[in-house]
Each structure stands twice: as structure tokens, then as C-alpha cells.
Design a protein around this motif. Structure first.
Motif, PDB file in Angstrom:
ATOM      1  N   ASP A  74      40.784  37.648  36.300  1.00  0.00           N
ATOM      2  CA  ASP A  74      39.873  36.148  36.028  1.00  0.00           C
ATOM      3  C   ASP A  74      39.826  35.471  37.729  1.00  0.00           C
ATOM      4  N   GLY A 110      35.241  40.545  47.264  1.00  0.00           N
ATOM      5  CA  GLY A 110      34.647  40.213  45.748  1.00  0.00           C
ATOM      6  C   GLY A 110      34.470  38.228  45.440  1.00  0.00           C
ATOM      7  N   ASN A 158      33.663  34.067  37.413  1.00  0.00           N
ATOM      8  CA  ASN A 158      33.295  34.930  36.428  1.00  0.00           C
ATOM      9  C   ASN A 158      32.485  34.440  35.267  1.00  0.00           C
ATOM     10  N   TRP A 301      36.622  48.685  41.335  1.00  0.00           N
ATOM     11  CA  TRP A 301      36.104  47.464  41.573  1.00  0.00           C
ATOM     12  C   TRP A 301      34.669  47.596  40.935  1.00  0.00           C
ATOM     13  N   GLU A 322      25.938  41.009  42.584  1.00  0.00           N
ATOM     14  CA  GLU A 322      27.771  40.331  42.970  1.00  0.00           C
ATOM     15  C   GLU A 322      28.384  41.786  42.929  1.00  0.00           C
ATOM     16  N   ASN A 324      32.933  43.033  41.850  1.00  0.00           N
ATOM     17  CA  ASN A 324      33.785  42.086  40.886  1.00  0.00           C
ATOM     18  C   ASN A 324      34.947  43.408  41.619  1.00  0.00           C
ATOM     19  N   CYS A 328      37.879  44.059  37.290  1.00  0.00           N
ATOM     20  CA  CYS A 328      36.971  44.641  36.118  1.00  0.00           C
ATOM     21  C   CYS A 328      37.118  45.933  35.123  1.00  0.00           C
TER      22      CYS A 328
END
Length: 352
Positions: A74, A110, A158, A301, A322, A324, A328
Motif C-alpha cells: 500500500d 496509480g 489508500n 491493477w 481511483e 489502484n 490491488c
């Protein structure tokens, strides 16, 4: 006759943990067990690589001994960022092993800034970027007054950290009602000046704040479109509660908890319009805009969408909230096989 056996690739899966986790984690007891199984079925020898800053050099040596690296870490975890890890991964990638997602690719796609840079694509909205505290103080208050409720997002984060719904209140002293997306949060009425000051630290780690309109169809849930490279690997639909005021019973009440994320494969009929848009339009357009080639797209992703207003035909539209690319997980049942296929293709390509 050539009796040489084909090269069997080696891979490390990086995730956060302490020294005990580094000693004791195996492919069989890892939370990525299904990914390890899919990689093994594809002929790839994969090993866990538990990371923490306190033993970063041991991780570096481990990663330099494999052909490829997958990273599930993260952006922010218990006060720690990825700053040191990203530097380590850049160094490892420069020495030969293939790394996904590469930190430079994460910085392009990202982070929340991608919402601003791609705002003109079909997934975009009325999105703005504030590059400094001074710009934020000058530009955000009049926009909030003119445009209605807004959602502010720190560039890297996150779990709802640094994501706020903001509404202007009709007070003599400029006041806003804010709700943090972090689970358990309650609405607060605070002076606008105090809230602006609260957001200033976001310009340090992330470099900017992104501003989008609040989407009224938020209670209809969020659609997570899972991608492996440039292809859809599945979908997840969840009735989220972030940015929705909790009931009178409080944020711990059952009614305040998010629903389960219901996973679907890539062929789920209700999401085929979204799949076509992602594969045929939005992902290629994003790649061109951000100068990302297909071989550099993360092995796994996701793009998180909220429902936008229905179009003239009554069909759903989607607004990107968003992407990620750092960590993920969880993923649909079909995703580990897609990951293994993409990893195989990338490792062969990197070897060439």
C-alpha cells in the motif's frame, strides 16, 4: 539434438510484514496462495518476499536473485510510506529483474492526479488539481460555493485516508461540513479556514490535492474493474459507505458497514459495456496520454468507478474515482490465472 531444458523463471512477490512474517511466510500460507498456485501451474517458481524498512537490504539481495518481482504494498501503511521501497525497486529494476508495478508507472497512473490528467476521457468529470497550499486556499472556496458538494483527495493514499466530502454551509463565518472517507468517521462542521489548514500536509507526501464533484449515485455502489495489463480480468461490485453519513446509531451500527464486494468474471453480462470502454477506448487513451506502453502496465491493477448520471437512453455512465496500481487485492477468482499469463508474457519479453 538439443537436450537443454527450457528456462524456468523465478519470481518474488513483495508484501509488507515484520521479521516473523519474513521467516515464516510460505507460498502455501500466504494470502496470495492462489496467485502462487497459478504461477506454479504456468511453470514459474515464485517465492514470498516480505518487506520492511528494517531489513530492506536482505529484501534487495533476494530480489536481485530472481527474474521478476510482483509488488503488493500500500502507499500508506501504519504511518509508513513507500518512499524507501520505491527507491529500492528502482535500483533492482535497473540491475536487471523485471518489476511490476514499477514505481515510475505507479506515479503516472496509480495516483489521484491521474483523475485530473485524464479528465477529458470518457470516464472523466469536472476535476481540478491544486499544486500548492496557496492555490488551494485561493481556488477551492469559490469553486465549492459555485459547484456544490466536492470530494477532495490527497494524491497518494489508500483506505480512504485523505479523501473528504466537503459541503459549504450558510453561516456568517465560512463553515463547511466535512466527512472523511476513513471507516468510522463522522460528519464535522468546521470553519473553512481550519479545514484548509488540515489539508496542507497533503502537499508534502503527495504533492497535490485533487478535487472532483460528489456523485449523487454513490449509494448505488462502486464498480471495481480489475485489469491484467490491458485486458479486463474481472469485476467487483460493492455497496460502499465511505462519504455517506452514518445512521443515528453511529458508524459502528450494522447499517453503516459496507456490503460485501461481489466478484464477477470478465464475461459478466451486466458489465460488458464497461469492459468494452476499458479495453477498446479508455485504457488505450490513458496509455497514449501518460506515455505508458502495454508491456509496462501493471500485471494487476484496478479502476474504481462510481455510477454517473444515466445517459439519454437510460443507460449507466461511469465516473472514475481511483486507479489502484500499488496493492490491488482481493481479486476475482479468474484473476490469478490472468496474472500468471501476463507474468509469463512479460518475463519472456524481458528475457528477449
Amino acid at each position: 539434438m538439443d537436450t537443454k531444458s527450457p528456462h524456468r523463471y523465478s519470481l518474488a512477490i513483495v508484501s509488507r510484514g515484520d521479521a516473523d512474517a519474513r521467516r515464516n511466510t510460505t507460498p502455501q500460507n500466504s494470502r496470495f496462495v492462489r496467485v502462487f498456485e497459478a504461477l506454479a501451474a504456468a511453470g514459474i517458481d515464485a517465492q514470498p518476499a516480505i518487506y520492511d524498512e528494517s531489513f530492506a537490504e536482505a529484501v534487495r539481495e533476494q530480489l536481485l536473485g530472481v527474474d521478476g518481482v510482483l509488488v503488493w504494498v500500500d502507499p500508506i501503511h501504519q504511518g509508513k510510506t513507500r518512499a524507501e521501497l520505491d527507491a529500492l525497486l528502482r535500483d533492482v529494476a535497473a540491475r536487471g529483474p523485471w518489476v511490476s508495478a514499477h514505481p515510475d508507472v505507479i506515479l503516472k497512473m496509480g495516483v489521484k492526479e491521474v483523475l485530473y490528467r485524464t479528465r477529458h476521457l470518457g470516464w472523466g468529470a469536472d476535476t481540478h488539481r491544486y499544486d500548492s497550499a496557496a492555490a488551494f486556499r485561493a481556488e477551492f472556496p469559490p469553486r465549492l460555493q459555485a459547484a456544490g458538494p466536492r470530494v477532495l483527495k490527497q494524491n497518494r493514499g489508500n483506505g480512504g485516508q485523505g479523501v473528504w466530502k466537503v459541503e459549504a454551509l450558510a453561516n456568517a463565518v465560512p463553515t463547511v461540513r466535512v466527512l472523511h472517507a476513513l471507516r468510522g468517521s463522522l460528519p464535522e462542521d468546521v470553519p473553512l479556514e481550519a479545514f484548509l489548514a488540515r489539508c496542507e500536509p497533503y502537499f508534502g507526501w503527495g504533492g497535490c490535492i485533487i478535487d472532483q464533484p460528489f456523485q449523487p449515485r454513490l449509494p448505488d455502489g462502486m464498480i471495481r474493474c480489475y485489469m491484467s495489463g490491458a485486458k479486463v480480468a474481472g469485476f467487483g461490485h460493492q455497496l460502499i459507505k465511505a462519504l455517506i453519513p452514518p445512521p443515528a446509531e453511529g458508524p459502528d451500527a450494522p447499517e453503516a458497514q459496507p456490503g460485501p464486494r461481489v466478484m464477477h468474471g470478465p464475461d459478466a453480462p451486466q458489465f460488458q459495456a464497461l469492459r468494452r470502454s476499458m479495453e477498446e477506448e479508455w485504457t488505450p487513451q490513458m496509455m497514449e496520454l501518460l506515455s505508458i506502453n502495454e508491456a509496462s502496465l501493471p500485471v494487476i491493477w484496478d479502476a474504481d468507478f462510481l455510477f454517473g448520471p444515466r445517459n439519454a437512453d437510460g443507460a449507466d455512465t461511469y465516473v472514475l474515482c481511483e486507479i489502484n496500481a500499488s496493492s490491488c487485492f482481493a481479486i476475482p477468482d479468474q484473476a490469478p490465472a490472468a496474472i500468471a499469463r501476463t507474468v509469463s508474457e512479460r518475463l519472456v519479453g524481458a528475457k528477449r
